[in-house]
Design a protein around this motif. Structure first.
Motif, PDB file in Angstrom:
ATOM      1  N   LEU A   1      53.139  26.192  38.520  1.00  0.00           N
ATOM      2  CA  LEU A   1      52.410  27.106  39.402  1.00  0.00           C
ATOM      3  C   LEU A   1      50.928  27.047  39.080  1.00  0.00           C
ATOM      4  O   LEU A   1      50.542  26.696  37.959  1.00  0.00           O
ATOM      5  N   LYS A   2      50.093  27.395  40.075  1.00  0.00           N
ATOM      6  CA  LYS A   2      48.637  27.370  39.855  1.00  0.00           C
ATOM      7  C   LYS A   2      48.132  28.805  39.756  1.00  0.00           C
ATOM      8  O   LYS A   2      48.542  29.665  40.550  1.00  0.00           O
ATOM      9  N   GLY A   3      47.240  29.047  38.819  1.00  0.00           N
ATOM     10  CA  GLY A   3      46.638  30.367  38.703  1.00  0.00           C
ATOM     11  C   GLY A   3      45.992  30.768  40.033  1.00  0.00           C
ATOM     12  O   GLY A   3      45.489  29.923  40.767  1.00  0.00           O
ATOM     13  N   ALA A   4      46.038  32.064  40.343  1.00  0.00           N
ATOM     14  CA  ALA A   4      45.508  32.514  41.638  1.00  0.00           C
ATOM     15  C   ALA A   4      44.996  33.939  41.492  1.00  0.00           C
ATOM     16  O   ALA A   4      45.316  34.633  40.520  1.00  0.00           O
ATOM     17  N   CYS A   5      44.202  34.364  42.485  1.00  0.00           N
ATOM     18  CA  CYS A   5      43.782  35.752  42.523  1.00  0.00           C
ATOM     19  C   CYS A   5      44.664  36.457  43.546  1.00  0.00           C
ATOM     20  O   CYS A   5      44.684  36.075  44.718  1.00  0.00           O
ATOM     21  N   ILE A   6      45.417  37.420  43.109  1.00  0.00           N
ATOM     22  CA  ILE A   6      46.406  38.064  43.983  1.00  0.00           C
ATOM     23  C   ILE A   6      46.082  39.546  44.084  1.00  0.00           C
ATOM     24  O   ILE A   6      45.984  40.241  43.058  1.00  0.00           O
ATOM     25  N   TYR A   7      45.924  40.020  45.309  1.00  0.00           N
ATOM     26  CA  TYR A   7      45.734  41.456  45.521  1.00  0.00           C
ATOM     27  C   TYR A   7      47.051  42.015  46.064  1.00  0.00           C
ATOM     28  O   TYR A   7      47.568  41.542  47.077  1.00  0.00           O
ATOM     29  N   LEU A   8      47.591  43.019  45.386  1.00  0.00           N
ATOM     30  CA  LEU A   8      48.834  43.634  45.871  1.00  0.00           C
ATOM     31  C   LEU A   8      48.469  44.772  46.831  1.00  0.00           C
ATOM     32  O   LEU A   8      47.695  45.659  46.475  1.00  0.00           O
TER      33      LEU A   8
END
Ligand code: UD1
Length: 459
Positions: free
Chosen positions: A177-184
Motif C-alpha cells: 500500500l502507498k502512504g496517503a492523506c485520508i480525511y474521514l
C-alpha cells in the motif's frame, strides 16, 4: 508461560454464546444494597482490534488481559480459520500468525461479528489480497463500511464488492500500500483502526485526519508500536503513520474496559451503594464521571487505577452521545436506566447510531416513563421501577436491563442473554460478589415467557 496451554482450533473455540445462553434467563431481585470491590476485565473493543492487529505480525505475539467473551472467542476463531495458531492460558493468548494460509474470512463467522471486518486492513497490508464478506446489518443500525473502503482505495488498493464480499487487492509488483492523506467524513472508530493497521506496513507516510480518538484506538496504536510500527498522534484528531517493512514480536497487555467500569459505576448509583473498582484508567471515563456527578454521585480516585462511587440523591440530566471524548454511545442505555429513577425530566439524544434505543420499550415494561421522538428519549423519573419479564435487544441494552432490575421492586427476568455474553465477562458472578441477588436459571425450551411477544414485535 504457566500451566498447560490449550491449543485453540476452530472446533474448540467457543464461538457462539454458551449453550445455556439461548435457554437460560437471568433472574434479578432488586433493591438490595451492593458493597465491596469489583475487578474490571480487559476491554472487549480493544481486544478485538488488537487480535486483528496481530495478523500484521510474522513473529510470536503474546497478549495479556484478554477478556473471556463470546465476541473475543469469535475473533479467535476467525484468526484460526485464516491459519493463525493460537494458544490460550487464562487471559494470556499466544498468537503465531507467521503463516497465514487463507486470505478469505468465512461468512458464517464474519456475519456474527462486525469487528471481524476490521481485519481487512492488516490482511491486505500483509498479503496484498483479501476477501472479507460485508458484515451485514446489525441490531443498532445499518453500520456501513464505506469509510474503511474509501481509505484503503486512497492507499492504492483496488476494492470490488461482488455478491456481498469485499475483495481488496494491491496492484503492482511489490504489493505494498502507498502512504496517503485520508480525511474521514466521520471519526469512525473501526475505519480509523482499519486504516491505521493497513498503514503500518505501507510505503511512505499516511495521515488520517478527523481520526477517532477513542482509548481503544490508542491501545491499538500502542500495540502496533510495541511491534515496531511508527505511529504518532493516536488519541488526537490527526494520526501519522510512517510505514515500515516488517513488524516484530511483542508482549502486550490489553487496556481495562472503560465501558464495563462505567456500567459498574452506574450500578453503584442506581443501587445507592458505595462500591469500588480496579483496574481502570480514570482518564478514559471523563464524560461518564462528569454525568454521574451531574446526576448526584461523587466518583473518587482511591489510587491511580481504582475508582469508588459515592452515590447521592439521583436527579435528572441531559445527555448527547458523541465520539470520544464526548459521552460514549456504549454507556447510553445504562444511563437511561439510571435516569428512569432520577428525579426530574431528562433527555438522551443518540447521535452515533441510528437505531440504538430499542431498550426503551423494555424499560417501559418495568414502569419507566419514557417518550421517544426520533433518536431523542425524554425521561421523567419515577420513584422506582417494578420487576418484569424483559428481553435484551443488544449488548449494552442487556446491561441496562440488569441495572434497571437492581432498582426494581420484585423480580425481573431477562431473556436474550447471548447479547450479555458477547461483552461482559462473568457479569452474574461479579454482581453476586457485590451482593446483588441474581442468578442464571435454565428455562424449558418450549416455555414462552411473557416478554417474548413484545420483543419480537420490535425486531
Ligand atoms: C465501535 C465499537 C462500538 C462503539 C462504536 C462507537 C468496536 C468493536 N465497536 O464500533 O462498541 O459503539 O465504535 O464508539 O470497537 N460509519 C459509517 N461508515 C463507516 C463506518 C462507520 O457511516 O465506514 C458510521 C456508523 O454507521 C455509525 C458511526 O459511523 O453510525 C460510528 O461508527 P464507528 O465509530 O465506526 O463504530 P464501530 O467501529 O463499528
Amino acid at each position: 508461560m504457566e500451566g498447560r496451554p490449550i491449543t485453540l482450533s476452530i472446533d474448540r473455540i467457543q464461538t457462539s454464546a454458551p449453550p445455556e445462553a439461548g435457554n437460560s434467563v437471568l433472574q434479578i431481585w432488586g433493591r438490595s444494597p451492593l458493597h465491596g470491590h469489583v475487578r474490571i476485565s480487559g476491554a472487549k473493543n480493544a481486544a478485538l482490534v488488537v487480535l486483528a492487529g496481530a495478523l500484521l505480525c510474522p513473529e510470536h505475539c503474546r497478549l495479556r488481559n484478554v477478556p473471556s467473551l463470546v465476541d473475543v472467542a469469535r475473533m479467535g476463531q476467525i484468526l484460526s480459520a485464516l491459519g493463525v495458531k493460537i494458544q490460550q492460558n487464562g487471559d494470556v493468548w499466544d498468537i503465531d500468525a507467521s503463516d497465514i494460509s487463507h486470505s478469505q474470512a468465512p461468512y458464517e463467522l464474519v456475519s456474527q461479528l462486525r469487528a471481524s471486518f476490521f481485519a481487512i486492513g492488516p490482511l491486505l497490508a500483509r498479503l496484498g489480497d483479501v476477501r472479507i464478506p460485508l458484515p451485514g446489518g446489525c441490531a443498532i443500525g445499518a453500520r456501513p463500511v464505506d469509510l474503511h473502503v474509501r481509505g484503503l482505495q486512497a492507499m492504492g488498493a483496488d476494492v470490488q464488492i461482488h455478491h456481498g464480499v469485499v475483495h481488496a487487492s494491491i496492484p503492482g509488483v511489490d504489493r505494498r500500500l502507498k502512504g496517503a492523506c485520508i480525511y474521514l467524513d466521520y471519526p469512525s472508530v473501526g475505519a480509523t483502526e482499519t486504516l491505521m493497521m493497513a498503514a503500518t506496513l505501507a510505503d511512505g507516510e499516511t495521515r488520517i485526519e478527523n481520526a477517532a480518538q477513542e482509548p481503544e484506538v490508542v491501545d491499538l496504536a500502542n500495540f502496533c508500536r510495541s511491534m515496531g510500527a511508527k505511529i504518532q498522534g493516536a488519541g488526537t484528531k490527526t494520526i501519522i503513520i510512517s510505514g515500515v517493512r516488517r513488524l516484530h514480536e511483542t508482549d502486550y497487555s490489553i487496556v481495562p474496559d472503560r465501558i464495563e467500569a462505567g456500567t459498574f459505576l452506574v450500578a453503584g448509583a442506581i443501587a445507592h451503594s458505595e462500591i469500588s473498582m480496579s483496574p481502570v484508567v480514570p482518564d478514559h471515563l471523563g464524560a461518564t464521571i462528569a454525568k454521574l456527578r451531574d446526576i448526584g454521585s461523587r466518583v473518587v480516585r482511591e489510587s491511580h487505577d481504582c475508582l469508588r462511587i459515592i452515590p447521592g440523591e439521583n436527579r435528572a440530566t441531559d445527555i448527547e452521545t458523541l465520539p470520544y471524548p464526548g459521552f460514549p454511545t456504549d454507556m447510553q442505555a445504562q444511563f437511561m436506566a439510571l435516569l428512569t429513577v432520577s428525579e426530574g425530566n431528562s433527555t438522551i439524544s443518540e447521535t452515533v447510531f441510528e437505531n440504538r434505543l430499542r431498550h426503551v420499550a423494555e424499560l417501559q415494561r418495568m414502569g419507566a416513563d419514557i417518550r421517544l421522538k426520533g433518536n431523542i428519549a425524554v425521561i421523567r423519573g419515577v420513584p422506582f421501577l417494578s420487576g418484569a419479564p424483559v428481553m435484551a435487544t443488544d449488548l449494552r441494552a442487556s446491561a441496562a436491563l440488569v441495572l434497571a432490575a437492581l432498582a426494581a421492586d420484585g423480580m425481573t427476568t431477562i431473556q436474550g442473554l447471548q447479547h450479555l455474553d458477547r461483552g461482559y465477562e462473568n457479569l452474574t458472578e461479579k454482581m453476586q460478589k457485590l451482593g446483588a441477588k441474581l442468578e442464571r436459571v435454565p428455562v424449558e425450551v418450549n416455555a414462552q415467557p411473557e416478554a417474548e411477544s413484545s420483543a419480537s414485535a420490535l425486531k
